[in-house]
Structure formats: C-alpha cells, structure tokens
Write a protein that holds these residues in place. Structure first.
Motif, mmCIF file in Angstrom:
data_model
loop_
_atom_site.group_PDB
_atom_site.id
_atom_site.type_symbol
_atom_site.label_atom_id
_atom_site.label_comp_id
_atom_site.label_asym_id
_atom_site.label_seq_id
_atom_site.Cartn_x
_atom_site.Cartn_y
_atom_site.Cartn_z
ATOM 1 N N SER A 104 -2.843 -6.636 -7.869
ATOM 2 C CA SER A 104 -1.524 -7.163 -7.521
ATOM 3 C C SER A 104 -0.476 -6.073 -7.683
ATOM 4 N N CYS A 105 0.459 -6.010 -6.739
ATOM 5 C CA CYS A 105 1.496 -4.981 -6.765
ATOM 6 C C CYS A 105 2.438 -5.224 -7.945
ATOM 7 N N GLY A 116 5.319 -9.410 -2.350
ATOM 8 C CA GLY A 116 5.499 -8.685 -1.082
ATOM 9 C C GLY A 116 6.948 -8.380 -0.768
ATOM 10 N N CYS A 151 8.716 -4.932 0.098
ATOM 11 C CA CYS A 151 8.323 -3.996 -0.956
ATOM 12 C C CYS A 151 7.721 -2.738 -0.332
ATOM 13 N N GLU A 158 6.112 -0.348 -1.938
ATOM 14 C CA GLU A 158 4.878 0.095 -2.593
ATOM 15 C C GLU A 158 3.634 -0.506 -1.960
ATOM 16 N N CYS A 159 3.743 -1.750 -1.528
ATOM 17 C CA CYS A 159 2.568 -2.434 -0.953
ATOM 18 C C CYS A 159 2.761 -2.798 0.506
ATOM 19 N N ASP A 160 3.884 -2.381 1.117
ATOM 20 C CA ASP A 160 4.202 -2.704 2.517
ATOM 21 C C ASP A 160 4.241 -4.200 2.774
ATOM 22 N N ARG A 163 2.495 -6.586 1.401
ATOM 23 C CA ARG A 163 1.232 -7.329 1.267
ATOM 24 C C ARG A 163 1.085 -7.994 -0.091
ATOM 25 N N GLU A 201 -0.331 -6.671 -2.551
ATOM 26 C CA GLU A 201 -1.537 -6.119 -3.172
ATOM 27 C C GLU A 201 -1.630 -4.618 -2.906
ATOM 28 N N ILE A 202 -2.272 -3.926 -3.819
ATOM 29 C CA ILE A 202 -2.487 -2.489 -3.673
ATOM 30 C C ILE A 202 -3.971 -2.192 -3.837
#
Length: 401
Positions: free
Chosen positions: A151-152, A159, A179, A181-183, A185, A187-188
């Motif tokens: 999870s981001c 997201g 966001c 960092e995760c575009d 989504r 999630e990373i």
C-alpha cells in the motif's frame, strides 16, 4: 421447473435467463424507471430492483424457484436469504453512483466508438465489423501487477492526496490531487517484483472484433451497446462498448426520417415543354421521372413519389416518400433571332405601358460593392448632448406642433 415466474416477468426475461441477460434487463429497466428520470415510477423501480436482487443471487434464486415469492419473504424474515438492499444501493452498485454520477464508479469507463455509414448501408442493411483495442485484466498476475504489492504510504492506499493551503486568517483551501508516488493506484510494486507480462500495469492489450448489424431503415443516430465487452480495470466490473452510427453525406439524397429529398436541376426547355429523367436509387434501381408537354415546372416546385423513400425500421416494405425539389437552369445567352421566335411562341405578358418620358439606362452585372444599411452622417458641429443644464431637474422637452 420454477414455482412461479413473477420476478422473471417483471424483468422481461425467461426463467432460463443467464446472469448477462438478467443484468442487461435490469440496467435497461432501472434507467427507464429511476426516480430522478421518472418521479412517478418509485414503486416500479423498487419492484424491478427487488426482482433483480433475488434472481442475481444464486441462494435467493434457488429459494424463489422452489417456493416462490412467499418463500423469499419468509427466508428474508428469518435471515436465511441474506437480507435485502435498498433499491438505490442496488442501482449504485450496478451503475457506480446515482443518476448524477456523484459517487465513485465501480465499473470501468465506457468505450465509445463512432461508426461512419453510408446512406446506401442504412437503406439496404449491412453487417459491419469493427476492431476494438481494449485493456483487460492481466491473466499472468491476475490483475495485481506483480508480487510483493504494498500500500502506498504517501496516500495511504487511497490514490489521492488532500492538499491544504492557507488562504488567509481563518481561511483554508482544500483540494485533491492524484498521488504522484503511486500514480493514483494506491499501491506500489518494487521494479524487481513487477509482472513480466504487463510490466506492473495490471492490464494487457487485447484486440476484439465487434460485429454490428444495421437493419434496413436503421436510424441515422442508431446506437448499439455491448455490455461488459469494453476495458476491464482490476477491482472493477468490465466496462461497456457503445457504437454510435454517423451517417455520411450523400451526393444526391438527404434523409429526413422515412423520407428522402433530392434536388433535380432541369433546363428551362424541360420546365416548359416536358422532361424525362432517370434517377438511380439507393438500391441501384432506375426511376424514370417525367412530365407531359405543356405541364410547366416552376422554380422551386416540389413534387413527390410515394413509396420511394427510406424503408421503415423493422418494417422494411413500408417506405416513405422521395421528395424532389426542382431547380431551373437558364442559358447564359440567346441568339437575338431565337429570342424573337421564342417570344412569339410564348404567352404574351400582361404588363403596364412604359411612359414616354422614361429614361433608358444600361443594366450591368453587380460588382458586389454597396453601402449596406445606409451611410451614417458625420456632423461637423461640436454640439454635445447632455442630460440638461446644471441645476435643472431635467432637459427641456420639445413638443411637435
């Protein structure tokens, strides 16, 4: 063998209808009888939603098929059937929010394609194929994008980030942004753990050939919806594909519902002495259009031919009218001798006599230059209009004598 068919009849499906048919029937009826669109159909909307909730749930459907509506009521009261949702919750689950789209959608965005068709195809009917490229859930990683999915931290898996800006004393502006960092989504996935097939995108490209049937007399704005055949984002329902027909311009005919119109240019000799012309139809037949000698066609005259328009949709043997607008073309010049002979043959016009003191002038071709709307006069004095002399309540009024 089902005990009763009331719920199936409400949705307009047969008892053997599958999940896709049930969903399609519910979507159509729910949109038609939604309270925002049809305020007087609240009870009907509840009835449709309840019927679909029962038939779309395997456990409730089995209870209904075996014992009918009474068994569903008893099962719901005991909790054995899992309880029931409100009609609006059912609608929002299917459409991803209310009629105004205020809630987040649980369905992938609809794909819309425009299909250009000729008037001949709409007249004669046609089966067209369209190649659509869609994103589907990656089968290699089951739409997860890879392994070791986390999870981001930046957006806490949502997201989006909430941005607060101090506008002034006691004034704060709040906005949302995707966001970075995760575009968006939530999630990373570490680069080393990303799926080799989709490169961590969670979806892969697929080409799908869609076949659309245009019936004879199909409307020019015909629309066909392929439910669940569009893009499929992980965690959401597959989107739809909507094909919208666009009629191409035709060189001869214009369509107006069931009728066709056309302009026919004829010579002045045909307008006065009769004509015989051939018109090629949209199904490649030849129609002979003729008038009798002495039957005069005037400029902008409109005639019609019954049964030679567009076929009626779903009733192709019932056709509209072909409407013909006549446009008369004149020769650029006539030989003076021919003009005298023609004048002698034509009926004499009943015109007023020309006064003896009339001045003879020469007509020329207009050069396109003119003072349209009249010329404005430029005043040479320095008079300025005002609301009256200072100290006076109003300007003096002039009265016509």
């Amino acid at each position: 063998m089902v005990c009763e068919t009331k719920y199936y009849d409400i949705l307009g499906v047969k008892p053997e209808a599958d999940e896709t048919e049930l969903k399609k029937a519910y979507r159509k009826l729910a949109m038609k009888f939604h309270p925002d669109k049809n305020p007087d159909a609240g009870d009907k909307f509840k009835e449709i939603s309840h019927a679909y909730e029962v038939l779309s749930d395997p456990q409730k459907k089995q209870i209904y098929d075996e014992g009918g509506e009474q068994a569903i009521k008893e099962g719901g009261a005991r909790g054995g059937a899992g309880g029931f949702s409100s009609p609006m919750d059912m609608f929002n689950m299917m459409f991803g929010g209310g009629m105004a789209g205020g809630r987040q959608s649980h369905k992938t965005k609809t794909m819309i394609h425009k299909l250009g068709v000729t008037l001949e195809e709409l007249y004669n009917g046609k089966v067209r194929k369209l190649a659509a490229s869609r994103d589907i859930q990656c089968s290699a990683c089951d739409g997860k994008g890879g392994s070791n999915v986390k999870s981001c931290v930046g957006c806490k898996g949502r997201g989006i980030r909430v941005k607060m800006v101090q506008m002034g004393p006691g004034m704060i502006s709040q906005s949302q942004e995707v966001c970075g960092e995760c575009d968006g989504r939530g999630e990373i996935i570490p680069p080393s753990a990303r799926c080799k097939t989709c490169k961590g995108k969670r979806t892969s490209k697929e080409k799908k050939v869609i076949e659309i049937t245009l019936d004879k007399g199909c409307p020019s704005d015909f629309r066909k919806i392929f439910y669940g055949e569009g893009d499929h984002e992980p965690g959401k329902e597959p989107g739809d594909i909507v094909i919208t027909v666009e009629e191409k311009e035709h060189a001869t005919f214009q369509r107006h519902g069931r009728d066709l119109t056309m302009r026919l240019d004829i010579d002045v000799s045909e307008a006065l002495c009769g004509l015989k012309r051939s018109v090629k139809t949209l199904d490649n037949r030849n129609l002979q259009i003729s008038t009798n000698p002495g039957e005069v066609i005037k400029q902008a005259d409109i005639k019609m031919i019954k049964g030679e328009g567009m076929p009626t949709h779903k009733d192709p043997f019932n056709k509209g009218k072909l409407i013909v607008l006549f446009n008369i073309t004149y020769p650029e010049k006539l030989d003076p001798a021919t003009a005298k002979k023609l004048y002698a043959l034509l009926p004499k016009p009943n015109l007023p006599a020309v006064p003896k003191d009339s001045e003879e002038v020469h007509l020329e071709v207009f050069d396109g230059e003119a003072t349209w709307g009249g010329d404005k006069t430029t005043q040479e004095d320095d008079y300025e209009e005002s609301g009256g002399h200072p100290g006076m309540q109003g300007a003096p009024q002039c009265k016509q004598m």
